[in-house]
Design an enzyme around this catalytic site. Structure first.
Site, PDB file in Angstrom:
ATOM      1  N   ASP A   1      45.317  10.151  25.657  1.00  0.00           N
ATOM      2  CA  ASP A   1      44.293  11.067  25.174  1.00  0.00           C
ATOM      3  C   ASP A   1      44.465  11.460  23.706  1.00  0.00           C
ATOM      4  O   ASP A   1      43.635  12.178  23.165  1.00  0.00           O
ATOM      5  CB  ASP A   1      44.284  12.340  26.037  1.00  0.00           C
ATOM      6  CG  ASP A   1      45.564  13.150  25.875  1.00  0.00           C
ATOM      7  OD1 ASP A   1      46.632  12.536  25.711  1.00  0.00           O
ATOM      8  OD2 ASP A   1      45.498  14.386  25.930  1.00  0.00           O
TER       9      ASP A   1
ATOM     10  N   TYR B   1      51.020  10.521  15.590  1.00  0.00           N
ATOM     11  CA  TYR B   1      52.381  10.109  15.946  1.00  0.00           C
ATOM     12  C   TYR B   1      53.026   9.214  14.897  1.00  0.00           C
ATOM     13  O   TYR B   1      54.251   9.035  14.904  1.00  0.00           O
ATOM     14  CB  TYR B   1      52.386   9.405  17.306  1.00  0.00           C
ATOM     15  CG  TYR B   1      52.349  10.360  18.465  1.00  0.00           C
ATOM     16  CD1 TYR B   1      53.507  10.860  19.038  1.00  0.00           C
ATOM     17  CD2 TYR B   1      51.138  10.781  18.998  1.00  0.00           C
ATOM     18  CE1 TYR B   1      53.480  11.734  20.103  1.00  0.00           C
ATOM     19  CE2 TYR B   1      51.091  11.671  20.058  1.00  0.00           C
ATOM     20  CZ  TYR B   1      52.262  12.143  20.608  1.00  0.00           C
ATOM     21  OH  TYR B   1      52.230  13.030  21.657  1.00  0.00           O
TER      22      TYR B   1
END
Length: 441
Positions: free
Chosen positions: A172, A264
């Site tokens: 997600d 990330y």
């Protein structure tokens, strides 16, 4: 429109109540006949399940059946869809995943670097068992997996179940980022059409358009560079750690302006900075234990005690809504576009065919039909190939019980890139995970 039977695996999760509110919010899109909770930890699952009984009675009265169980047959028999959200080892092991790397001076994060390696090595066995159990009792069910680290789990499941076309791995995070894009643009996330490529937690948005085909990418970039970038999804918008993570997007965009990065990537592009900002006595896992974990437990107790949802703050989050929309597109052949994890097979033409890549795909009742990306630039290709080799070697190490392959995997990871340090961290992780890892020889 046929009503679906849904099973939630790992239903004791702190995300489950948010998922239930997402199912309520999207019930016209993905109508349900029944919901079944399954967890191996009955004590953890029970309060979430009892709170859910109250929630569903008030918010989803048309649902015909809700139950919770620790019995596999009861959990899976008759299921049309199975959502999987397990955490092998729980938050206790997550905290070690973060502390052990930090104690060695490298990134301590649950899905990136050595923490992700350890989490992946723990997850594979349980994920394989879950798929085998689902196929025993519900051979035609769709399994939508969002267990982390999704890249390693997807690679392992591809190898173990090469002919199973009803397993779809999803993350997600691209959607959580797109929620913030939508706020910048003054629209809803599902009004946006993304172009994206990479591996899970390791990718880039190349273009964001609206459904009329207008390119909105530069508007987003300019807003981030001039006004900063903050999370907008309900689950993370007030979380200090996530606020810092989203702020780092501006730094990444200034250094590498070609594409919009997945958050990330900060751990791989700025590993030293990521270590400096962490507190080994207050890791992200500890923040979750003291924060979301207690908050959800308190909410569950309050719902049960009040026997009513009135006066409770209950919100759907993108974590749940995205999964539900994905399931709906598959169930009803909606052919909508979502970012999912699929075998490459030439989608990114200058990456290996056997890579599990994260790209936009049209989701049909036959599964994902990914859009071609073509060749990607040398910088992104080089980063991806190193990360892909690490992920594949990690899975090799699991299946071959190989210490050597595990060492090679960690040595390749950009958060380490030092062989003696990789060996030290690997030995520490093996000791901490002796009840979970295969025996590495």
């Amino acid at each position: 429109m046929k009503k679906q039977n849904l099973t939630i695996v790992g239903a004791g999760s702190t995300y489950t109540i948010g998922m239930m509110m997402s199912l309520v919010a999207e019930k016209e899109v993905f109508p349900l006949k029944s919901i079944t909770f399954y967890d191996t930890d009955a004590k953890r699952q029970e309060p979430v399940a009892k709170a859910t009984e109250v929630l569903l009675r008030d918010k989803y009265p048309e649902l015909e059946e809700f139950c919770y169980t620790t019995d596999k047959k009861e959990a899976y028999q008759g299921a049309d869809f199975v959502f999987v959200q397990i955490r092998t080892g729980g938050l206790k092991m997550r905290e070690l995943d973060e502390k052990i790397p930090l104690s060695n001076g490298v990134v301590g994060q649950e899905t990136c670097g050595p923490g992700g390696f350890a989490y992946g090595m723990r997850s594979i066995k349980d994920m394989i068992e879950i798929i085998n159990d689902v196929r025993k009792y519900a051979p035609d069910a769709w399994v939508l997996n969002y267990t982390n680290p999704a890249a390693i789990v997807a690679e392992a499941l591809k190898r173990e179940f090469p002919e199973d076309k009803k397993i779809l791995n999803i993350c997600d995070m691209p959607a959580a980022i797109m929620v913030s894009y939508a706020k910048i643009l003054g629209c809803e996330i599902f009004d946006l059409v993304p172009e994206y490529f990479g591996l899970n937690h390791f990718g880039w948005f190349t273009k964001i358009s609206d459904k009329q085909g207008n390119d909105l990418t530069d508007k987003i970039k300019n807003s981030i560079l001039n006004q900063g970038f903050i999370p907008k999804d309900a689950e993370i918008l007030n979380d200090p750690s996530w606020i810092q993570t989203f702020k780092q997007v501006e730094v990444m965009l200034r250094d590498f302006p070609q594409y919009l990065p997945n958050t990330y990537l900060q751990y791989y592009l700025y590993p030293s900075k990521m270590v400096e900002k962490e507190d080994i006595e207050n890791t992200r896992a500890r923040q979750v234990i003291n924060g979301r974990e207690k908050r959800v437990q308190k909410l569950a107790k309050s719902l049960i005690s009040a026997n009513s949802t009135e006066g409770h703050e209950l919100e759907a989050d993108i974590h749940g809504r995205y999964m539900v929309r994905v399931a709906a597109s598959i169930a009803y052949n909606n052919k909508e576009t979502y970012i999912v994890i699929v075998p490459n097979n030439g989608i990114i033409s200058n990456l290996p065919k056997d890579a599990m890549v994260e790209v936009p795909a049209q989701l049909t009742n036959e599964g994902p039909k990914a859009f071609s990306v073509g060749e990607i630039p040398r910088f992104q290709k080089g980063l991806i190939e190193g990360q892909l080799a690490y992920e594949q070697l990690t899975v090799d190490a699991y299946f071959e019980n190989s210490y050597q392959l595990a060492l090679e995997a960690l040595t390749l990871n950009r958060t380490i890139v030092d062989a003696p340090l990789a060996r030290k961290i690997l030995d520490d992780l093996i000791e901490a995970n002796k009840d979970y890892f295969p025996v590495l020889k």
